[in-house]
Design a protein around this motif. Sequence first.
Motif, PDB file in Angstrom:
ATOM      1  N   PHE A 126       0.841  -1.202   0.000  1.00 56.72           N
ATOM      2  CA  PHE A 126       0.000   0.000   0.000  1.00 56.72           C
ATOM      3  C   PHE A 126       0.870   1.244   0.000  1.00 56.72           C
ATOM      4  O   PHE A 126       0.588   2.222  -0.686  1.00 56.72           O
ATOM      5  CB  PHE A 126      -0.953   0.021   1.211  1.00 56.72           C
ATOM      6  CG  PHE A 126      -2.336  -0.425   0.856  1.00 56.72           C
ATOM      7  CD1 PHE A 126      -3.065   0.229  -0.144  1.00 56.72           C
ATOM      8  CD2 PHE A 126      -2.933  -1.503   1.503  1.00 56.72           C
ATOM      9  CE1 PHE A 126      -4.339  -0.198  -0.486  1.00 56.72           C
ATOM     10  CE2 PHE A 126      -4.211  -1.938   1.148  1.00 56.72           C
ATOM     11  CZ  PHE A 126      -4.920  -1.279   0.162  1.00 56.72           C
ATOM     12  N   SER A 184       0.953   4.141  -2.832  1.00 61.00           N
ATOM     13  CA  SER A 184       0.764   5.560  -2.528  1.00 61.00           C
ATOM     14  C   SER A 184       1.877   6.389  -3.155  1.00 61.00           C
ATOM     15  O   SER A 184       1.630   7.446  -3.748  1.00 61.00           O
ATOM     16  CB  SER A 184       0.763   5.801  -1.013  1.00 61.00           C
ATOM     17  OG  SER A 184      -0.020   4.839  -0.377  1.00 61.00           O
ATOM     18  N   ILE A 192       1.303   9.299  -5.992  1.00 56.15           N
ATOM     19  CA  ILE A 192       1.781  10.672  -5.743  1.00 56.15           C
ATOM     20  C   ILE A 192       2.696  11.107  -6.891  1.00 56.15           C
ATOM     21  O   ILE A 192       2.571  12.208  -7.424  1.00 56.15           O
ATOM     22  CB  ILE A 192       2.510  10.753  -4.379  1.00 56.15           C
ATOM     23  CG1 ILE A 192       1.500  10.558  -3.228  1.00 56.15           C
ATOM     24  CG2 ILE A 192       3.248  12.077  -4.218  1.00 56.15           C
ATOM     25  CD1 ILE A 192       2.118  10.277  -1.874  1.00 56.15           C
TER      26      ILE A 192
END
Length: 225
Positions: A11, A15, A19
């Motif tokens: 995870f 992320s 981003i």
Amino acid sequence: GEKMEITKHLFFNLSLMIILLFFGLIYLEKSKKFSLSKPSFIILFIVTIWLCIQFSYTPISYARFDLRMIPLVIGGLYVGIGPILMAAMIVIRSFYGINIGFWQTLALYIPLGLVLWRLHPWFYKQAPARRIFCTVCLGMILGILTVLGMSFDDEPLNLVDAWFAYLVIPSLGIAIISYGVEFIRKTNEMQQELIRTEKLKAVEQMGAAISHEIRNPLTAASGFV
């Protein structure tokens, strides 16, 4: 809370990737051109692969749990640079130690790079929804193969964690990213279409004005004749 370590790390990986892509989008939007050249794509995807491997979860020295399959699948199918990304991944991975994990990477990703390269022309002809579906399926297949590869290792593995991490997160990531890609492409096409329509309109108006200007003296001249 030690149970779902792989899931937590993947995870985190995802992320980071989202981003990075978000900043990439802002840059594209600011630079007003929604298309990158192939070399810039290659650099972007190689950097993403390196980030994945760098920030991977390594409970044991030779196993690296990460999401390198996402940039590979997206880059291979959408840009057609599968073999280049595969070669880059192997080189990057070799810096982190040539061990059983490295050989597993070779076994899984050399065929994958070639498969992606062969699929790219066919993939491009598909409808957007079908393209998203194909990328997600490929992500799932890769997740399954990765976990099966790990199951051969001697190291005890939390199978629930591994299966959940590799079935859910890569396909989720691929779905988000390929949907984003399709959305941007659609927006881009609409933008181009608008520009074309505006140009046509301008040409029509100019044509009408010119014909009007010519018609007036001609009417007068024909009346005179």
